[in-house]
Write an enzyme that holds these catalytic residues in place. Structure first.
Site, PDB file in Angstrom:
ATOM      1  N   GLU A  79      28.553  33.112  50.331  1.00  0.00           N
ATOM      2  CA  GLU A  79      28.715  33.212  51.781  1.00  0.00           C
ATOM      3  C   GLU A  79      27.410  32.993  52.555  1.00  0.00           C
ATOM      4  O   GLU A  79      27.021  33.807  53.388  1.00  0.00           O
ATOM      5  CB  GLU A  79      29.311  34.583  52.148  1.00  0.00           C
ATOM      6  CG  GLU A  79      30.685  34.795  51.514  1.00  0.00           C
ATOM      7  CD  GLU A  79      31.351  36.088  51.977  1.00  0.00           C
ATOM      8  OE1 GLU A  79      32.472  36.007  52.512  1.00  0.00           O
ATOM      9  OE2 GLU A  79      30.773  37.162  51.801  1.00  0.00           O
ATOM     10  N   VAL A  80      26.762  31.912  52.243  1.00  0.00           N
ATOM     11  CA  VAL A  80      25.508  31.606  52.937  1.00  0.00           C
ATOM     12  C   VAL A  80      25.810  30.714  54.142  1.00  0.00           C
ATOM     13  O   VAL A  80      26.253  29.577  53.990  1.00  0.00           O
ATOM     14  CB  VAL A  80      24.510  30.909  51.993  1.00  0.00           C
ATOM     15  CG1 VAL A  80      23.235  30.537  52.736  1.00  0.00           C
ATOM     16  CG2 VAL A  80      24.201  31.826  50.815  1.00  0.00           C
TER      17      VAL A  80
END
Lengths: 547, 547
Positions: A338-339
């Site tokens: 989840e960057v």
């Protein structure tokens, strides 16, 4: 006491006896298991997870509450075995009156534990196999024995757990009995990695609560605690090299010292459980900047960690180097999920750096992950990364990388096809914070789904149930974890064929209900099995065994 | 070690010093407590329940993890003190590294426990008072001491609990510290009966779970476990004289042997907690008839117990006589609530018996309760009965009867006006299974409500939080009990004036949140304090201290 050190012959005889005279065992009323036989009377013995091979008879043997331990083999003298024996005695003889009974004779007075190897290193793939025999000593002896034989102390621990599940307190005679003896069990895990994730960032979990979870994991033969220590919400861990980091803890009381971490690792090791720590980078790391604001791209845009500064990687190096001293497990989780790179592309200084290096946000994400992997590798750690890293730049990853699936199905097949190893945690089935997933959906999920090639199957290390902490804290982490983590545990331990044969829905459910009640008898707050939502309270009065 | 046995002078000096030189204490920067002072910095010490008198200073003292115990007084050699000291050392020094630190000097190395009486009988009204001093030994000594002085071992236990709450692990120095020393505390309970009811009939609670609850009770200084063992749903207890009774258990595994009960009583005694058993008659007893169907009026009408047969009273006598051997507490609960006599007036044989004895259903209810009271009295038990007995036939009850309120307010005032003793458990405020009652409603309830006469107030023994088990089992009993039972505990322990002075809503809430987190640090699954419904999970990530 080491009975066999002075007289090695009995062990050898025993071993030959088991190995070469199966017909003798068979002739003594042993039956091979089948569903109908397992459930045909109320002296049933429920084992969870199901051993890979077992046979049983029709005798009932009473076990002496003063059961003695005789150890042998190179590893028999291990403190790990001795302490486990004391723990399991407390579990097995919980109900025994302190006043011993006059005139009661017991069928079994001794437990032999044979451990062939003195190597106590606990690593991925450690030999957890064991054999367990519960029987009268021979045709002419009235005194029986229990023998656990294993290559490693960790196999012996698994055998002790199984033994504890064979022993039942009989309220009529007030003795501990083994029904359906003689038992002969040969057991080994299907997968070498059988994990449970705990998240101590969204809510701090006190050391005592973590230890309770570790204890309960050992009952289900899980063997990796994935400690998701830090996340964007809080940074509870002490990092001596960067002492301001744990200013990111919620409060000064919600912290772990390095000694605490070491204590957790050691407590887990005594139960045959590895601790895989996670430092999730570059996303999920906002809390780092409480102590070192330079780690944020800017005070108004705090995630991911600032990719443009060497200081960021100095801190990552410092954290990992400090953690290396207390986390001996070969695997280390570097996160990478989840960057969202908006802060990088919108913060002028970082944006400039990206331009200078001719990088997009995604390039910088890859750059960060690979640089972190190099730091981990330099510390002799094998990196584990969430699947987004593989999904985004599969050909760039360190080939040793273990891909940790979570987003859905189909990732492990792709990862192993490219030669990566994989851990299965499909959120639709094995995320324990998804409260509406029933036990059977958890149970029937399989890490090898979609993988038929044997060499590719070998790259699937196993799987992990994930207990994320947004809405789980010390008050409810156990009842959210159990019993569904036990469904994961059997899927990962037991031979798929044996656990799926016959009317498994029925028999697995009965065994799981029994195991849930076993957990509560051991003080674990396991929730009812057939709850519509996990961790719901019982809907009305009733037996533990019918909820 | 008994330092003072060989040299009694220090104790005496200490006692005189405390008693006659308060000005010396005051001159050493001691302040008397007030809300603003208690919360003016972050080295606050939160004590729950609040002691009746305390003063503190502004020193910080480090406590040696190898704290030694020196006992004196006639009761100083008690195993109860010694075992409690070992338990509390594990609690206080939980975070201490096993490697002791070189070069660290500690301010406090010794705990003196003075117990004046050797009498270890644990009964209603046992002296639980104690004084606790944490200070440097004298003006010229750099080494300090802690002294707990009590008349009974049970007072010493309360002092140890308070001491454990004064000791905080400081994550900066990695030492256990006492902030705001010197502390001088003189404490005693407001009420002698401070109970918690556990219901093991609606759901069986394993012994380990009961022990967890007892442990947690001791942290809140509760002192009576009201064990509602049996009810209409199941009869888990062994009764040797009538061995078929526990056929009424849900399953053969959901049972307590007499040895189990004895183990619970002893475990509780070591923590200064009495166990008051309940056998609820004549209603709430359907499960008795599983083993002895003659106890039912008829197979189709099973409650209340058949009043017309002597066998019924033989069984009641047998149960009570067997239980008397393991429940030494002077109080015994005979239930008597919710008796619906329809089965008596509709079953021909019982109806005939009523006619023969010229009794109505209510007359027979009275007859049953009084006959049960006589059986209890013959065993030297003081009967406790739910309020319906008092509400229905107040003038007939054994005058020693303790009336247990539950239906609503106003009953204790009536009972004490008639000379009965009373226990307050108004369901609207102190029934923990009423999940929508917020902590503050629990906290502000008072057993003396509506009672102004001092001699009548003395007849209120205290109160009890009731954790009924219809929807609470092993998986959630702790999180339903805590933290609200702690609100009851402070109401029953603390001086009403001191606990209500100043901005109590604010300060009590902060202290209760701290105490809830203290419980979780000790492994107790206490729920967030300000939940809209008790035992709801946290709504999102956050600190334990702000939920």
């Amino acid at each position: 006491m080491n009975a066999d050190a002075s007289n090695p012959i009995p062990t050898i005889i025993f071993f030959i006896y088991l190995s070469f005279f199966p017909l003798i065992i068979a002739s003594r009323n042993l039956k091979h298991s089948s569903d109908s036989q397992l459930y045909d009377d109320d002296s049933i013995t429920y084992i969870w997870p199901l051993p890979s091979e077992f046979s049983f008879g029709n005798q009932t043997l009473a076990v002496d509450p003063n059961l003695s331990l005789a150890v042998s083999g190179n590893g028999g003298g291990s403190a790990i075995v001795k302490e486990a024996f004391e723990r399991y005695k407390l579990i097995i003889f919980k109900h025994h009156s302190k006043l011993s009974k006059f005139g009661v004779s017991y069928d079994i007075e001794k437990l032999n534990v044979i451990v062939h190897s003195a190597n106590e290193e606990l690593q991925l793939g450690v030999d957890e196999s064991y054999s367990l025999l519960v029987d009268k000593r021979d045709e002419h002896s009235i005194i029986g024995e229990i023998t656990i034989e294993a290559n490693s102390v960790y196999g012996a621990l698994r055998g002790l757990e199984t033994l504890s599940q064979l022993c039942a307190f009989d309220y009529g005679t007030k003795t501990v009995q083994v029904y359906k003896a003689p038992w002969y069990i040969q057991d080994k895990p299907r997968f070498e990695y059988r994990g449970l994730l705990l998240d101590t960032s969204r809510h701090y979990l006190p050391i005592d609560i973590i230890k309770q979870v570790i204890d309960s994991m050992s009952y289900a033969k899980l063997n990796v605690l994935h400690w998701h220590i830090i996340d964007e919400e809080s940074f509870p861990l002490e990092v001596p090299t960067y002492p301001n980091l744990w200013k990111g803890a919620y409060t000064k009381w919600e912290r772990y010292t390095m000694e605490d971490a070491s204590e957790v690792v050691n407590f887990a090791k005594m139960r045959g459980i590895n601790v895989m720590a996670e430092v999730d980078v570059p996303g999920h790391a906002e809390s780092w900047g409480v102590g070192y604001p330079d780690l944020w791209p800017s005070p108004s845009c705090k995630e991911p960690l600032d990719v443009s500064k060497n200081f960021t990687f100095d801190v990552v190096s410092g954290i990992l180097a400090d953690m290396r001293k207390v986390f001996p497990f070969k695997l280390f989780h570097l996160g990478g999920d989840e960057v969202h790179t908006d802060c990088w592309t919108s913060t002028p200084s970082v944006k400039q750096w990206l331009q200078d290096h001719n990088m997009t946000g995604n390039d910088a994400y890859q750059y960060f992950v690979l640089r972190a992997q190099k730091i981990a590798a330099s510390l002799n750690w094998t990196p584990v990364n969430w699947e987004e890293t593989f999904n985004t730049f599969p050909t760039k990853l360190n080939p040793q990388t273990i891909v940790h699936n979570w987003l859905g199905s189909g990732v492990c097949p792709k990862a192993v096809a490219k030669g990566f190893r994989c851990i299965f945690s499909n959120q639709g089935v094995w995320y324990l914070d998804h409260l509406d997933v029933p036990w059977s959906t958890v149970y029937y999920a399989d890490p090898l789904e979609g993988i038929t090639d044997a060499s590719e199957q070998k790259l699937v290390l196993g799987g992990e149930a994930c207990m994320w902490g947004e809405k789980a804290d010390a008050s409810n982490v156990q009842q959210t974890t159990w019993p569904r983590a036990a469904a994961v545990a059997e899927r990962l331990w037991s031979n798929k064929e044996s656990a799926s044969s016959g009317n498994t829905t029925l028999t697995a459910l009965h065994r799981l209900e029994y195991f849930r009640c076993l957990l509560t008898r051991r003080g674990v707050q396991a929730a009812p099995v057939t709850n519509f939502y996990a961790r719901r309270p019982p809907t009305g009065p009733g037996s533990c065994y019918e909820q």
